[in-house]
Design a protein around this motif. Structure first.
Motif, PDB file in Angstrom:
ATOM      1  N   ASP A  80      60.022  68.702  43.764  1.00  0.00           N
ATOM      2  CA  ASP A  80      59.970  69.546  42.570  1.00  0.00           C
ATOM      3  C   ASP A  80      60.853  68.964  41.471  1.00  0.00           C
ATOM      4  O   ASP A  80      61.687  69.651  40.891  1.00  0.00           O
ATOM      5  CB  ASP A  80      60.425  70.967  42.920  1.00  0.00           C
ATOM      6  N   TYR A  81      60.681  67.676  41.200  1.00  0.00           N
ATOM      7  CA  TYR A  81      61.536  67.002  40.237  1.00  0.00           C
ATOM      8  C   TYR A  81      61.486  67.657  38.861  1.00  0.00           C
ATOM      9  O   TYR A  81      62.515  67.834  38.210  1.00  0.00           O
ATOM     10  CB  TYR A  81      61.144  65.526  40.108  1.00  0.00           C
ATOM     11  N   ARG A  83      60.910  70.685  37.918  1.00  0.00           N
ATOM     12  CA  ARG A  83      61.678  71.932  37.879  1.00  0.00           C
ATOM     13  C   ARG A  83      63.165  71.665  38.005  1.00  0.00           C
ATOM     14  O   ARG A  83      63.985  72.227  37.266  1.00  0.00           O
ATOM     15  CB  ARG A  83      61.219  72.849  39.017  1.00  0.00           C
ATOM     16  N   ASP A  84      63.546  70.792  38.948  1.00  0.00           N
ATOM     17  CA  ASP A  84      64.972  70.547  39.206  1.00  0.00           C
ATOM     18  C   ASP A  84      65.646  69.823  38.047  1.00  0.00           C
ATOM     19  O   ASP A  84      66.796  70.114  37.709  1.00  0.00           O
ATOM     20  CB  ASP A  84      65.138  69.748  40.497  1.00  0.00           C
ATOM     21  N   LEU A  85      64.938  68.868  37.436  1.00  0.00           N
ATOM     22  CA  LEU A  85      65.515  68.162  36.295  1.00  0.00           C
ATOM     23  C   LEU A  85      65.687  69.107  35.105  1.00  0.00           C
ATOM     24  O   LEU A  85      66.688  69.041  34.391  1.00  0.00           O
ATOM     25  CB  LEU A  85      64.623  66.984  35.901  1.00  0.00           C
ATOM     26  N   GLY A  87      66.378  72.113  35.233  1.00  0.00           N
ATOM     27  CA  GLY A  87      67.470  73.036  35.506  1.00  0.00           C
ATOM     28  C   GLY A  87      68.849  72.453  35.294  1.00  0.00           C
ATOM     29  O   GLY A  87      69.850  73.175  35.415  1.00  0.00           O
ATOM     30  N   GLN A  88      68.922  71.143  34.975  1.00  0.00           N
ATOM     31  CA  GLN A  88      70.207  70.507  34.747  1.00  0.00           C
ATOM     32  C   GLN A  88      70.640  70.693  33.291  1.00  0.00           C
ATOM     33  O   GLN A  88      69.811  70.719  32.387  1.00  0.00           O
ATOM     34  CB  GLN A  88      70.138  69.014  35.083  1.00  0.00           C
ATOM     35  N   ARG A  94      71.140  65.095  34.855  1.00  0.00           N
ATOM     36  CA  ARG A  94      69.804  64.709  35.325  1.00  0.00           C
ATOM     37  C   ARG A  94      69.842  63.319  35.941  1.00  0.00           C
ATOM     38  O   ARG A  94      69.207  63.064  36.961  1.00  0.00           O
ATOM     39  CB  ARG A  94      68.811  64.767  34.155  1.00  0.00           C
ATOM     40  N   LEU A  97      71.350  63.601  39.344  1.00  0.00           N
ATOM     41  CA  LEU A  97      70.403  64.157  40.311  1.00  0.00           C
ATOM     42  C   LEU A  97      69.456  63.094  40.835  1.00  0.00           C
ATOM     43  O   LEU A  97      69.211  63.003  42.050  1.00  0.00           O
ATOM     44  CB  LEU A  97      69.609  65.295  39.658  1.00  0.00           C
ATOM     45  N   ARG A 101      69.456  61.895  44.741  1.00  0.00           N
ATOM     46  CA  ARG A 101      68.258  62.068  45.568  1.00  0.00           C
ATOM     47  C   ARG A 101      67.764  60.743  46.135  1.00  0.00           C
ATOM     48  O   ARG A 101      67.289  60.683  47.268  1.00  0.00           O
ATOM     49  CB  ARG A 101      67.144  62.725  44.751  1.00  0.00           C
TER      50      ARG A 101
END
Length: 237
Positions: A80-81, A83-85, A87-88, A94, A97, A101
């Protein structure tokens, strides 16, 4: 009294997609445990409780199976890159992250990394393949983060993002090479005689190294060049 034989019970047939997923997971487990060369297709079939011919029904060769295992792994790494990026809170976060990962993938799947670096990337069937495209898309995420940081005024614009991408991923590969080459599986866990891979510290150190080098510098009066007459007597220039 009827002498008819009871109906033979057949194992339920799995949908093609589910069967392919099971084969890929079983093959990945064995490739990670024993290595590609030492894993026989018959062992993968045995692990699944099917005949060897079942594997060849879906994959023409063991090499094709290896490439599909790596494709499946890359698709998992994407996760879910987006979405996760999003959220930074910053471009630096970013970047951190993405680096963390990637290091986690190296730590958790060192033998897959070894196969990718040694068995696949140097071969003629890699360029132009789906796996090659997935790798380009995967590393492009870091380029996009850096270019967004440049556009946002957080990162310098005079350093090409593709060069920084090579610096990050090439640096990680070089630094973790001993771990990748010496990692073995014991009781379901990756162990290495050269020590563990501390991905938290490495991610922070590498992010700091990159970001300190590409951060935009704002001029201040105190940072003006020192003139020769400003150097105290006895001090070396």
């Amino acid at each position: 009294m009827s002498s008819a034989k009871p109906a033979r019970v057949h194992a339920p047939r799995l949908a093609r997609e589910q069967r392919v997923d099971e084969i890929l997971l079983a093959a990945r487990d064995l490739f990670c445990e024993k290595g590609y060369e030492l894993t026989a297709v018959a062992e993968i079939a045995l692990k699944l409780g099917v005949v060897e011919g079942t594997i060849y029904k879906y994959f023409a060769t063991k090499r094709e199976l290896l490439l599909k295992v790596l494709e499946y792994w890359y698709e998992e790494m994407f996760g879910d890159y987006a979405r996760d990026l999003a959220g930074q809170s910053s471009h630096r976060a970013r970047l951190h992250l993405l680096i963390w990962r990637h290091l986690r993938s190296v730590r958790d799947f060192p033998r897959l990394c070894r196969l990718m670096f040694r068995e696949v990337q140097s071969e003629h069937d890699y360029r132009g393949s789906l796996l090659h495209d997935l790798n380009r898309r995967y590393t492009q995420l870091l380029v996009d983060v850096i270019e967004a940081g440049i556009a946002g005024g957080e990162f310098r614009a005079d350093l090409p993002a593709p060069l920084l991408r090579s610096l990050v991923y090439g640096g990680i590969e070089h630094h973790s090479w001993a771990y990748i080459m010496n990692a073995t599986v014991k009781n379901g866990r990756n162990v290495c005689g050269r020590g563990a891979l501390d991905i938290d510290s490495l991610a922070e150190q590498l992010t700091t190294l990159v970001c300190e080098g590409i951060a935009v510098r704002h001029s201040h009066p105190s940072s003006a060049p020192i003139r020769g007459e400003d150097i105290p007597r006895g001090a070396s220039a």
